[in-house]
Design an enzyme around this catalytic site. Structure first.
Site, PDB file in Angstrom:
ATOM      1  N   LYS A 131       6.216   2.236  12.761  1.00 15.45           N
ATOM      2  CA  LYS A 131       6.194   2.585  14.044  1.00 15.45           C
ATOM      3  C   LYS A 131       6.444   1.399  14.986  1.00 15.45           C
ATOM      4  CE  LYS A 131       1.998   1.408  12.006  1.00 15.45           C
ATOM      5  NZ  LYS A 131       1.406   2.031  11.144  1.00 15.45           N
ATOM      6  N   THR A 133       0.769  -1.165   0.000  1.00 17.83           N
ATOM      7  CA  THR A 133      -0.115  -0.123  -0.071  1.00 17.83           C
ATOM      8  C   THR A 133       0.683   1.404   0.003  1.00 17.83           C
ATOM      9  OG1 THR A 133      -1.626  -1.074   1.416  1.00 17.83           O
ATOM     10  CG2 THR A 133      -1.799   1.277   1.443  1.00 17.83           C
ATOM     11  N   VAL A 134       1.749   1.301   1.022  1.00 18.89           N
ATOM     12  CA  VAL A 134       2.439   2.695   0.933  1.00 18.89           C
ATOM     13  C   VAL A 134       3.682   2.685  -0.107  1.00 18.89           C
ATOM     14  CG1 VAL A 134       4.070   3.914   2.655  1.00 18.89           C
ATOM     15  CG2 VAL A 134       2.090   2.462   3.541  1.00 18.89           C
ATOM     16  N   ILE A 181      -0.660  12.964   7.991  1.00 14.89           N
ATOM     17  CA  ILE A 181      -0.565  14.333   9.073  1.00 14.89           C
ATOM     18  C   ILE A 181       0.782  14.793   9.435  1.00 14.89           C
ATOM     19  CG2 ILE A 181      -1.450  15.335  11.249  1.00 14.89           C
ATOM     20  CD1 ILE A 181      -3.447  13.180  11.384  1.00 14.89           C
ATOM     21  N   GLU A 194      -3.221  -2.894   9.377  1.00 15.37           N
ATOM     22  CA  GLU A 194      -1.873  -3.700   9.586  1.00 15.37           C
ATOM     23  C   GLU A 194      -1.974  -4.865   8.847  1.00 15.37           C
ATOM     24  OE1 GLU A 194       1.159  -2.020  10.446  1.00 15.37           O
ATOM     25  OE2 GLU A 194      -0.477  -0.385  10.404  1.00 15.37           O
ATOM     26  N   GLY A 198       0.030   8.811   9.919  1.00 17.92           N
ATOM     27  CA  GLY A 198      -0.243   8.793   8.454  1.00 17.92           C
ATOM     28  C   GLY A 198       0.243   9.962   7.592  1.00 17.92           C
ATOM     29  N   GLY A 225      -6.908  -0.825   2.606  1.00 16.18           N
ATOM     30  CA  GLY A 225      -5.452  -0.478   3.156  1.00 16.18           C
ATOM     31  C   GLY A 225      -5.203   0.077   4.195  1.00 16.18           C
ATOM     32  N   ASP A 238      -0.962  -0.795  17.892  1.00 15.18           N
ATOM     33  CA  ASP A 238      -0.526   0.266  16.998  1.00 15.18           C
ATOM     34  C   ASP A 238      -0.398   1.520  17.433  1.00 15.18           C
ATOM     35  OD1 ASP A 238       0.208   0.702  13.928  1.00 15.18           O
ATOM     36  OD2 ASP A 238      -1.774   2.109  14.539  1.00 15.18           O
ATOM     37  N   LYS A 295       2.580   4.478  18.554  1.00 22.14           N
ATOM     38  CA  LYS A 295       2.581   5.553  18.005  1.00 22.14           C
ATOM     39  C   LYS A 295       2.683   6.658  19.060  1.00 22.14           C
ATOM     40  CE  LYS A 295       0.151   4.619  13.883  1.00 22.14           C
ATOM     41  NZ  LYS A 295      -1.297   4.400  13.245  1.00 22.14           N
TER      42      LYS A 295
HETATM   43  N1  NDP Z   1      -1.021   1.050   5.118  1.00 22.62           N
HETATM   44  C1  NDP Z   1      -1.125   2.175   5.611  1.00 22.62           C
HETATM   45  O1  NDP Z   1      -2.102   3.197   5.747  1.00 22.62           O
HETATM   46  C2  NDP Z   1      -0.306   2.707   6.627  1.00 22.62           C
HETATM   47  C3  NDP Z   1       0.939   1.854   6.850  1.00 22.62           C
HETATM   48  N2  NDP Z   1       2.086   2.182   7.615  1.00 22.62           N
HETATM   49  C4  NDP Z   1       3.241   1.459   7.946  1.00 22.62           C
HETATM   50  O2  NDP Z   1       3.686   1.303   6.491  1.00 22.62           O
HETATM   51  C5  NDP Z   1       4.412  -0.141   6.461  1.00 22.62           C
HETATM   52  C6  NDP Z   1       4.100  -0.988   5.195  1.00 22.62           C
HETATM   53  O3  NDP Z   1       2.479  -0.913   5.260  1.00 22.62           O
HETATM   54  P1  NDP Z   1       1.815  -1.291   4.107  1.00 22.62           P
HETATM   55  O4  NDP Z   1       2.383  -0.560   2.726  1.00 22.62           O
HETATM   56  O5  NDP Z   1       0.604  -1.120   4.449  1.00 22.62           O
HETATM   57  O6  NDP Z   1       2.068  -3.010   4.012  1.00 22.62           O
HETATM   58  P2  NDP Z   1       1.858  -4.085   2.698  1.00 22.62           P
HETATM   59  O7  NDP Z   1       1.614  -5.272   3.402  1.00 22.62           O
HETATM   60  O8  NDP Z   1       0.769  -3.631   1.866  1.00 22.62           O
HETATM   61  O9  NDP Z   1       3.028  -4.199   2.007  1.00 22.62           O
HETATM   62  C7  NDP Z   1       4.270  -4.472   2.596  1.00 22.62           C
HETATM   63  C8  NDP Z   1       5.287  -4.897   1.461  1.00 22.62           C
HETATM   64  O10 NDP Z   1       6.578  -5.125   1.804  1.00 22.62           O
HETATM   65  C9  NDP Z   1       6.894  -6.356   1.027  1.00 22.62           C
HETATM   66  N3  NDP Z   1       7.531  -7.284   2.101  1.00 22.62           N
HETATM   67  C10 NDP Z   1       7.085  -7.450   3.123  1.00 22.62           C
HETATM   68  N4  NDP Z   1       7.851  -8.462   3.906  1.00 22.62           N
HETATM   69  C11 NDP Z   1       8.938  -8.762   2.969  1.00 22.62           C
HETATM   70  C12 NDP Z   1      10.074  -9.557   3.243  1.00 22.62           C
HETATM   71  N5  NDP Z   1      10.165 -10.266   4.169  1.00 22.62           N
HETATM   72  N6  NDP Z   1      10.852  -9.621   2.118  1.00 22.62           N
HETATM   73  C13 NDP Z   1      10.598  -8.770   0.899  1.00 22.62           C
HETATM   74  N7  NDP Z   1       9.498  -7.961   0.859  1.00 22.62           N
HETATM   75  C14 NDP Z   1       8.689  -7.781   2.031  1.00 22.62           C
HETATM   76  C15 NDP Z   1       5.773  -6.773   0.324  1.00 22.62           C
HETATM   77  O11 NDP Z   1       6.303  -7.455  -0.715  1.00 22.62           O
HETATM   78  P3  NDP Z   1       5.137  -8.239  -1.691  1.00 22.62           P
HETATM   79  O12 NDP Z   1       4.528  -7.086  -2.411  1.00 22.62           O
HETATM   80  O13 NDP Z   1       5.853  -9.072  -2.764  1.00 22.62           O
HETATM   81  O14 NDP Z   1       4.187  -9.200  -0.944  1.00 22.62           O
HETATM   82  C16 NDP Z   1       4.774  -5.851   0.214  1.00 22.62           C
HETATM   83  O15 NDP Z   1       5.141  -5.234  -1.241  1.00 22.62           O
HETATM   84  C17 NDP Z   1       4.057  -0.543   7.825  1.00 22.62           C
HETATM   85  O16 NDP Z   1       5.216  -0.568   8.608  1.00 22.62           O
HETATM   86  C18 NDP Z   1       2.934  -0.004   8.092  1.00 22.62           C
HETATM   87  O17 NDP Z   1       2.734  -0.059   9.663  1.00 22.62           O
HETATM   88  C19 NDP Z   1       2.054   3.452   8.050  1.00 22.62           C
HETATM   89  C20 NDP Z   1       1.171   4.328   8.044  1.00 22.62           C
HETATM   90  C21 NDP Z   1      -0.275   4.024   6.989  1.00 22.62           C
HETATM   91  N1  LIG Z   2      -3.049   0.586  10.384  1.00 21.61           N
HETATM   92  C1  LIG Z   2      -2.684   1.942  10.679  1.00 21.61           C
HETATM   93  C2  LIG Z   2      -1.933   2.716   9.620  1.00 21.61           C
HETATM   94  C3  LIG Z   2      -1.069   3.637   9.737  1.00 21.61           C
HETATM   95  O1  LIG Z   2      -0.568   3.905  10.555  1.00 21.61           O
HETATM   96  C4  LIG Z   2      -3.760   2.621  11.084  1.00 21.61           C
HETATM   97  O2  LIG Z   2      -4.993   2.007  10.845  1.00 21.61           O
HETATM   98  O3  LIG Z   2      -3.861   3.741  11.537  1.00 21.61           O
HETATM   99 NA    NA Z   3       2.590  11.711  10.084  1.00 23.75          NA
END
Ligand code: NDP
Ligand SMILES: N[C@@H](CC=O)C(=O)O
Ligand code: NA
Length: 428
Positions: free
Chosen positions: A102, A12-13, A133, A187, A131, A184, A198, A202
């Site tokens: 986090k 997602t991110v 903010i 977690e 996020g 999305g 979570d 934070k």
């Molecule tokens: N989603 C949100 O709104 C927010 C998320 N965050 C933080 O951002 C981070 C990412 O979140 P998000 O994008 O939602 O997570 P996702 O699960 O959507 O994405 C994780 C990505 O990391 C890759 N990945 C995970 N583990 C491995 C590994 N061991 N080796 C190689 N690649 C790996 C995955 O690969 P593949 O695609 O191949 O599976 C995927 O592309 C987290 O720390 C989350 O807490 C923070 C703020 C908001």
């Molecule tokens: N899972 C978290 C993603 C952002 O940090 C949330 O819902 O706030």
């Molecule tokens: Na922020």
């Protein structure tokens, strides 16, 4: 020459960040200096929403953090390991790090920042709290001269989305959680959202920044939203409150211990945090001389979080372009000491409690006596309904020491008229 990014994660991110970096028109000109050099993922076969050449994508994440050509590592893969080890390797190799993680920062912040300081590089984490903010940089920079006494936040988008839909639509908890996952927000393991973990990560980060010391995550009292029922949401509404998962860090005087906690809370409808709904987050910072300042915006989701990640990247590009030999103390983490955290028994707060009782005469009087025995004064006590044969009594207290309230409850539990105490929530 461009600044080379090694991005760990394209979920997602990560996808939101790549989309933002690839769509530069009308944005800051420094974006043109950035090259998406490597992107690490788990699976090369997964369809992706962004176009990247095949030599950019890799499953060998170690090769990214060890590549001398990479200037900035962007960790958006999540989880504890291998994220922690990859961040540490990147820093030891002299690379700046941007992270949204986090969970890793709240647990391993001490070794991560020590490693960064030793290597003379920065760890940027705007996306880790709230996020999109801007709240990390404002606490580090714009508010740093203030003596902060309270940080109160709705810092988890998933739970705020769930509570809002339960309140406005009477929706069912698990249906709404599935929607939050689909959008999305949640977690990878949504337990972290639902159980308040979570939000605890934070508030530990915010408290550390606001109060200038490290926070031991085990000291953060944490309750999630699983026990919040439709019945309590309806009672809260009648009493003039909404229920929110609040993360609170508070210090009464500069020398008193800090109270850091996460729990569902009845928030008076007139309070600024009461109207923060859906995936939105807000962080109310109170300090001297600023008074109150509130940060509000989308707390999760691809675009919002990418905005925070990319602004951190841009800050680092600016640092690399100016090539300063001395670390900027407003970007680096300077504190080493741990904050002293107050036990929950010492907390002064109001409580909401719901009792199921046998419908006998004098029950309300007995409750009042038990509370009175421990100096708990009641703001309101109402018997509004029945659940089958059992009468339902709802109590809201005035400010009370949590330890005293718990002692009164222990005595109340022993009353023969009391069947159960299905809910116990704090009131702001
Ligand atoms: N989603 C949100 O709104 C927010 C998320 N965050 C933080 O951002 C981070 C990412 O979140 P998000 O994008 O939602 O997570 P996702 O699960 O959507 O994405 C994780 C990505 O990391 C890759 N990945 C995970 N583990 C491995 C590994 N061991 N080796 C190689 N690649 C790996 C995955 O690969 P593949 O695609 O191949 O599976 C995927 O592309 C987290 O720390 C989350 O807490 C923070 C703020 C908001
Ligand atoms: N899972 C978290 C993603 C952002 O940090 C949330 O819902 O706030
Ligand atoms: Na922020």
């Amino acid at each position: 020459m461009g600044v080379k990014l090694g991005i760990l994660g394209l979920g997602t991110v990560g996808t939101g960040t790549v989309q933002l970096l690839q769509d530069r028109v009308g944005r800051h000109p420094l974006l043109q200096e950035i090259e998406i050099y490597r992107v690490g993922v788990r699976s090369l076969d997964k369809p992706r929403a962004v176009e990247l050449s095949t030599e950019v994508l890799t499953t060998d994440l170690d090769s990214i953090v060890n590549d001398p050509a990479v200037d900035i590592v962007v960790e958006v893969m999540g989880g504890l390991e291998p994220a922690r080890s990859l961040i540490l390797k990147a820093l030891s190799n002299g690379k700046h790090v941007v992270t949204a993680n986090k969970a890793a920062i709240a647990r391993f912040g001490a070794e991560i920042f020590t490693t960064a300081n030793k290597a003379g590089v920065y760890v940027m984490l705007e996306a880790a709290v709230g996020g999109g903010i801007p709240v990390i940089q404002p606490l580090k920079q714009s508010l740093s001269v203030n003596r902060i006494h309270t940080v109160t936040g709705i810092v988890n988008g998933t739970t705020n989305y769930i509570l809002t839909r339960m309140q406005t639509e009477g929706s069912n908890f698990s249906d709404v959680l599935a929607d939050a996952q689909r959008l999305g927000y949640a977690e990878a393991d949504p337990t972290a959202d639902v159980e308040g973990l979570d939000a605890a990560d934070k508030i530990a980060i915010l408290a550390s920044l606001g109060f200038g010391g490290r926070i031991n995550l085990q000291d953060v009292y944490t309750e999630g939203i699983r026990q919040v029922s439709k019945t309590d949401i309806a009672y809260a509404e009648k009493l003039g409150f909404v229920i929110k998962l609040l993360a609170i860090a508070k210090r009464d005087t500069p020398s008193s211990p800090l109270s850091v906690r996460v729990h569902p809370t009845l928030v008076p409808k007139a309070h600024p945090l009461a109207s923060i709904n859906g995936v939105y987050n807000a962080i109310l910072v109170e300090g001297e001389p600023i008074g109150q300042v509130m940060f509000f915006g989308p707390g999760a989701g691809a675009g919002a979080t990418a905005s925070a990640v990319t602004s951190d990247i841009l800050n680092l590009v600016a640092v690399l372009k100016t090539n300063t030999a001395v670390a900027n103390p407003l970007l680096a983490c300077g504190h080493q000491e741990y904050c002293q955290i107050a036990p929950m028994a010492e907390l002064i707060t109001r409580f909401y409690a719901r009792f199921l009782t046998n419908d006998q005469p004098g029950v309300i009087g007995k409750l009042g006596t038990c509370f009175g025995n421990y100096g708990v004064s009641l703001e309101s006590i109402v018997q509004t309904g029945f659940q089958g044969e059992l009468a339902e009594i709802v109590v809201v207290t005035h400010d009370v020491r949590e330890g005293n309230f718990r002692q009164a409850l222990a005595e109340i539990r022993d009353l023969s008229a009391i069947e159960s105490i299905p809910s116990l929530l704090r009131v702001l």
